[in-house]
Design an enzyme around this catalytic site. Structure first.
Site, short mmCIF file in Angstrom:
data_model
loop_
_atom_site.label_atom_id
_atom_site.label_comp_id
_atom_site.label_asym_id
_atom_site.label_seq_id
_atom_site.Cartn_x
_atom_site.Cartn_y
_atom_site.Cartn_z
N ARG A 100 0.82 -1.22 0.00
CA ARG A 100 0.00 0.00 0.00
C ARG A 100 0.85 1.26 0.00
O ARG A 100 0.58 2.20 -0.76
CB ARG A 100 -0.96 0.01 1.19
CG ARG A 100 -2.06 -1.03 1.06
CD ARG A 100 -2.93 -1.06 2.28
NE ARG A 100 -2.11 -1.48 3.43
CZ ARG A 100 -2.45 -1.29 4.69
NH1 ARG A 100 -3.55 -0.68 5.01
NH2 ARG A 100 -1.66 -1.71 5.66
N ASN A 108 -6.06 -2.76 2.34
CA ASN A 108 -6.03 -4.22 2.48
C ASN A 108 -7.45 -4.72 2.68
O ASN A 108 -8.27 -4.04 3.30
CB ASN A 108 -5.19 -4.63 3.70
CG ASN A 108 -3.71 -4.55 3.44
OD1 ASN A 108 -3.26 -4.49 2.31
ND2 ASN A 108 -2.93 -4.55 4.51
#
Length: 91
Positions: free
Chosen positions: A18, A36
């Site tokens: 990320r 996520n």
């Protein structure tokens, strides 16, 4: 502005995927978000000029150094409401 929702599967959690994607999106001028998911995948909304979106999606197929991307699914989506590229809490 083109927008796509993508789900990235493989070894993509716990390795900085990320954060890497936030940096790549900023570098390319792409807007959206990344988070996520509980099933072990990473989900993102990416929007911007078509060339920039395609460049980010291409980079996502490789991911950061420790990633092992096995599959990416994508679909057209509405552009994000907020500017920038955000790292959202897991969802």
């Amino acid at each position: 502005m083109r927008a796509r929702r993508v789900v990235i599967a493989g070894r993509v959690q716990g390795i900085g995927y990320r954060d890497w994607m936030v940096r790549e999106a900023a570098r390319l001028g792409v807007q959206g978000w990344v988070r996520n998911r509980r099933d072990g995948t990473v989900e993102a909304l990416v929007a911007g000029e078509e060339a920039a979106v395609q460049a980010l999606l291409s980079a996502c197929r490789r991911g950061p150094l420790l990633a092992r991307v096995s599959e990416i699914t994508e679909e057209f989506a509405d552009p994000p409401e907020e500017p920038g590229f955000l790292r959202l809490p897991s969802g």
